[in-house]
Scaffold this motif. Structure first.
Motif, PDB file in Angstrom:
ATOM      1  N   ILE A   7       0.794  -1.085   0.071  1.00  0.00           N
ATOM      2  CA  ILE A   7       0.179  -0.091  -0.058  1.00  0.00           C
ATOM      3  C   ILE A   7       0.879   1.325   0.146  1.00  0.00           C
ATOM      4  O   ILE A   7       1.667   1.354   0.776  1.00  0.00           O
ATOM      5  N   ASP A   8       0.591   2.109  -0.805  1.00  0.00           N
ATOM      6  CA  ASP A   8       1.451   3.395  -1.054  1.00  0.00           C
ATOM      7  C   ASP A   8       0.762   4.612  -0.051  1.00  0.00           C
ATOM      8  O   ASP A   8      -0.181   5.118  -0.464  1.00  0.00           O
ATOM      9  N   PRO A  13       4.823  14.746   6.968  1.00  0.00           N
ATOM     10  CA  PRO A  13       4.894  15.205   8.258  1.00  0.00           C
ATOM     11  C   PRO A  13       3.834  16.051   8.775  1.00  0.00           C
ATOM     12  O   PRO A  13       3.525  17.061   7.821  1.00  0.00           O
ATOM     13  N   LEU A  14       3.270  15.927   9.833  1.00  0.00           N
ATOM     14  CA  LEU A  14       2.499  16.996  10.297  1.00  0.00           C
ATOM     15  C   LEU A  14       3.419  17.752  11.484  1.00  0.00           C
ATOM     16  O   LEU A  14       3.771  17.195  12.507  1.00  0.00           O
ATOM     17  N   LEU A  25       1.407  11.409   8.200  1.00  0.00           N
ATOM     18  CA  LEU A  25       0.082  10.945   7.516  1.00  0.00           C
ATOM     19  C   LEU A  25       0.371   9.410   7.254  1.00  0.00           C
ATOM     20  O   LEU A  25      -0.717   8.479   7.615  1.00  0.00           O
ATOM     21  N   LYS A  26       1.413   8.843   7.162  1.00  0.00           N
ATOM     22  CA  LYS A  26       1.737   7.471   6.882  1.00  0.00           C
ATOM     23  C   LYS A  26       1.415   6.709   8.094  1.00  0.00           C
ATOM     24  O   LYS A  26       0.830   5.472   8.003  1.00  0.00           O
ATOM     25  N   ASP A  27       1.896   6.996   9.255  1.00  0.00           N
ATOM     26  CA  ASP A  27       1.690   6.397  10.361  1.00  0.00           C
ATOM     27  C   ASP A  27       0.041   6.399  10.582  1.00  0.00           C
ATOM     28  O   ASP A  27      -0.263   5.266  10.995  1.00  0.00           O
ATOM     29  N   ALA A  36      -6.006   3.420   1.291  1.00  0.00           N
ATOM     30  CA  ALA A  36      -4.946   4.206   0.612  1.00  0.00           C
ATOM     31  C   ALA A  36      -5.700   5.009  -0.316  1.00  0.00           C
ATOM     32  O   ALA A  36      -5.213   5.994  -0.899  1.00  0.00           O
ATOM     33  N   ASP A  37      -6.975   4.739  -0.916  1.00  0.00           N
ATOM     34  CA  ASP A  37      -7.856   5.289  -2.043  1.00  0.00           C
ATOM     35  C   ASP A  37      -8.679   6.378  -1.514  1.00  0.00           C
ATOM     36  O   ASP A  37      -9.146   7.066  -2.429  1.00  0.00           O
TER      37      ASP A  37
END
Length: 150
Positions: A7-8, A13-14, A25-27, A36-37
């Protein structure tokens, strides 16, 4: 269904207020299984709003810790694992639960009912908001629930 394709997630970062930890955001996407969509900007907005709300609710906690000489939540002593202390873990949990609650409506709009049944339900949203509230209460030193006479 698992396709074997990675998954992309959006590695964005925030930047927080200097006391509470910066988030990514990734975490959020990976820890809270955000599809992911869903548009990355929509996810980012939910995370930013959740951070602002949680920060506002925790102003007194930040003030108390700063008064004790701790310049950041990460500096507050307590249980740690992999460099993450309990206060930062609680904060992240509260923010991520609140942000996911805000995104639940998006699950239905992108046709996720088949792959994520029940994710958009009112009960799921209420559960996530309750999870965030309980964590915030504990961070403030309060019990899970209190009774007041009116």
């Amino acid at each position: 269904m698992f396709s074997g394709t990675p998954i992309d997630f959006q590695d964005e970062p925030l930047e927080n207020n200097g006391f509470w930890p910066d988030l990514n955001l990734k975490d959020f996407q990976s820890q809270r299984t955000i599809p992911a969509d869903i548009d990355a900007d929509t996810i980012a907005q939910a995370l930013i709003v959740a951070v602002a709300e949680v920060n506002a609710e925790l102003e007194s906690v930040e003030y108390q810790q700063r008064a004790k000489g701790y310049e950041s939540a990460a500096a507050v002593p307590g249980v740690k694992m992999s460099g993450l202390n309990a206060l930062c873990a609680q904060y992240t949990k509260a923010v991520f639960a609140r942000a996911k609650a805000d995104l639940l409506g998006e699950f239905a709009t992108i046709g996720q009912r088949e792959t994520h049944p029940g994710q958009e339900s009112t009960e799921t949203r209420a559960g996530l908001l309750a999870e965030a509230s309980v964590v915030i209460r504990r961070m403030k030193g309060l019990k899970r629930a209190t009774v007041k006479m009116v």
